[in-house]
Motif scaffolding. Structure first.
Motif, PDB file in Angstrom:
ATOM      1  N   LYS A 310      37.531  30.884  42.015  1.00 40.87           N
ATOM      2  CA  LYS A 310      37.881  31.079  43.419  1.00 40.87           C
ATOM      3  C   LYS A 310      39.211  30.415  43.761  1.00 40.87           C
ATOM      4  N   GLU A 311      39.405  29.164  43.291  1.00 41.22           N
ATOM      5  CA  GLU A 311      40.597  28.407  43.661  1.00 41.22           C
ATOM      6  C   GLU A 311      41.835  28.861  42.893  1.00 41.22           C
ATOM      7  N   LYS A 314      41.574  33.414  42.499  1.00 47.44           N
ATOM      8  CA  LYS A 314      41.313  34.187  43.718  1.00 47.44           C
ATOM      9  C   LYS A 314      40.331  35.335  43.480  1.00 47.44           C
ATOM     10  N   GLU A 316      35.931  35.924  43.295  1.00 49.46           N
ATOM     11  CA  GLU A 316      34.652  35.277  43.561  1.00 49.46           C
ATOM     12  C   GLU A 316      33.534  35.959  42.781  1.00 49.46           C
TER      13      GLU A 316
END
Length: 545
Positions: A310-311, A314, A316
């Motif tokens: 996610k970080e 980008k 999920e």
């Protein structure tokens, strides 16, 4: 009490108003306090440290005395040792791993780093005394690299870092020779040559370019696409291989799903980069249960992977409890008849079969087909179509839509129509007969069973066995190991493995280890079967909606 003299505090912490302000040097019996500029100033030993200071210094002195008979005699005679004698003896203890020094510092406040570096030089073995050997892949002879820069170049890749923006770095320890910019390096494990390109030394988060790396240096190579962690690099003329670092086998796994449609490829590429960095992470496609699995050492590690995706990338993904690879089989016999008849203008469809179903006795095989038709009631040219219908039928059983195994099917009679019969009609008839026959032959679910080994301290053996019993596990034996540990051997259903790693760490204060491998399939208990059949029906209904 737990470690004795093995764990040796060289420093004791000093606190003021709940803050870490300095340390007491056990060897020198002096206290030092950090100043705002990062330097230290001498101060008095706090009263609360005196009791522990005497105790730990005495343990250090005892460890020093045990290094030689001369020191032991002096110790019993009450002689004092000089600081240099103590340091030399402690250096021997640390080199032999009979003492593990414990130092004080706070990395978040940048305190104690200088002391750590000084003590590394004082007590840890010097790298130039360390032997390092590989194997010459051409001659199969031992290659004594020994960090000698005059020998042919060789290096070991001990870590990989993949940055979404900068790219891939392969961290190496140069074991012999000198590696220069644009050198061609041979990877014996992959049997490929790659150009090194630029060389770097990483200082903190910054990569500084250097013209060469010498034996003993730790550096980084960029953009070596085919190199991975634990590979050895050398030259084709002198191919050297070093023993690969043992990588822990990941046993914790979960099902994952990409949250946004169309980002499946993006997630797969990001996971591939993460797996290059961490060899304990792996993914696996499970087409039988329509799921993609991700493996790791623990559930916490898998959750960190989700955060990194996610970080940094980008994308999920969602972690879910994995589906278990159940199978279906039969315990009884059945004799069924199925007729597929359809008329819709022009040629119709007609296929008629009579079949017997019975347990095959071998659940490693899906099914066994036999025909004993006499008199041509079912023409021979339709036998392959009948078998094809059975092959499609075993893919999704009638009980809970799991694969069917261990069934013997005998085609003994039927009928055909000279115009309306076809291979497709008999395939459909065979498939329908299969579902009917299995349901009438006492179908049951089979669940996968794992052979598990759990290694724990003796104090936790009872708790572990109790937990295994709650998980429908069967303890098959116990083996006493060294260091007051016990190995518990058990058989446990895969359905009960979910979350076991977290539970084991909680029960054993993080000291327990476990491993397992597939053993066999066996019949699922009736209550478990009922719950799974119901849950499976709801799942399939939800997928249809």
């Amino acid at each position: 009490e737990l470690y004795g003299k093995c764990i040796a505090p060289f420093h004791l912490p000093m606190r003021e108003n709940g803050k870490f302000t300095g340390y007491v040097n056990v060897l020198q019996q002096r206290a030092k306090k950090w100043k705002d500029d990062g330097t230290v100033e001498k101060c008095d030993v706090p009263d609360y440290s005196n009791e522990y200071l005497e105790k730990y210094r005495e343990l250090l002195i005892e460890a020093v005395a045990e290094t030689s008979e001369e020191y032991m005699e002096r110790y019993f005679d009450g002689d004092d040792f000089s600081d240099d004698e103590i340091r030399q003896a402690l250096r021997v203890n640390v080199s032999e791993c009979s003492i593990v020094p414990v130092l004080m510092g706070a990395n978040t406040e940048a305190k104690g780093m200088y002391t750590l570096m000084v003590d590394i030089i004082k007590y840890l073995p010097s790298p130039d005394k360390k032997e390092c050997s590989g194997i010459n892949a051409k001659t199969n002879e031992v290659y004594p690299a020994n960090y000698d820069f005059s020998k042919p170049k060789s290096a070991y890749v001990f870590k990989t870092m993949v940055d979404p923006f900068v790219g891939k770095y392969s961290f190496i320890k140069v074991n012999s020779g000198v590696i220069k910019t644009d050198d061609t390096l041979f990877n014996h494990h992959k049997d490929v040559e790659e150009k090194a390109g630029k060389l770097y030394v990483l200082r903190g988060s910054k990569a500084e370019e250097v013209p060469e790396l010498h034996a003993g240096d730790i550096g980084a190579l960029s953009k070596l696409n085919k190199v991975s962690t634990t590979d050895s690099l050398s030259t084709k003329a002198n191919p050297i291989v070093y023993i690969r670092t043992a990588i822990s086998t990941p046993y914790t796994y979960m099902r994952y799903k990409v949250m946004k449609k169309g980002e499946e490829d993006k997630a797969a590429q990001a996971l591939s980069k993460i797996m290059q960095e961490d060899l304990t992470i792996k993914t696996e496609n499970d087409p039988a249960n329509h799921q993609t699995l991700i493996y790791g050492i623990s559930e916490q590690q898998l959750e960190l992977v989700v955060e990194r995706l996610k970080e940094n990338y980008k994308v999920e993904i969602e972690l879910k409890k994995p589906r278990i690879a159940y199978k279906e089989t039969i315990l009884g016999n059945s004799d069924v008849e199925y007729k597929h008849k359809k008329q819709s203008g022009g040629h119709g469809q007609y296929g008629h079969v009579k079949m017997r179903f019975e347990p095959l006795g071998d659940t490693n095989k899906d099914f066994e087909f036999e025909q004993v038709v006499v008199g041509g009631s079912v023409p021979k040219n339709y036998f392959p179509a009948v078998e094809k219908g059975l092959a499609e039928g075993v893919l999704s059983g009638p009980l809970a839509a799991y694969p069917v195994v261990g069934v013997k099917v005998t085609l003994y009679d039927g009928s055909f129509h000279p115009v309306d019969s076809s291979e497709n009609a008999f395939k459909i008839a065979s498939k329908g007969a299969f579902k009917k026959g299995v349901m009438e032959a006492r179908p049951v679910l089979l669940e996968p069973i794992a052979s598990m080994k759990v290694v724990v301290d003796n104090d936790y053996t009872g708790d572990v066995m109790g937990d295994l019993n709650k998980r429908r596990g069967r303890v098959m034996g116990m083996n006493a190991l060294d260091n007051e540990k016990t190995e518990v051997e058990a058989e446990i259903p895969y359905a009960e493995l979910y979350g076991y790693g977290t539970t084991l760490r909680s029960m054993t204060a993080g000291s327990g280890e476990y491993s397992y491998e597939f053993l066999r399939y066996e019949q699922t208990p009736h209550d478990v079967q009922e719950k799974e059949v119901e849950a499976r029906a709801n799942q399939l209904e939800g997928e249809e909606e």
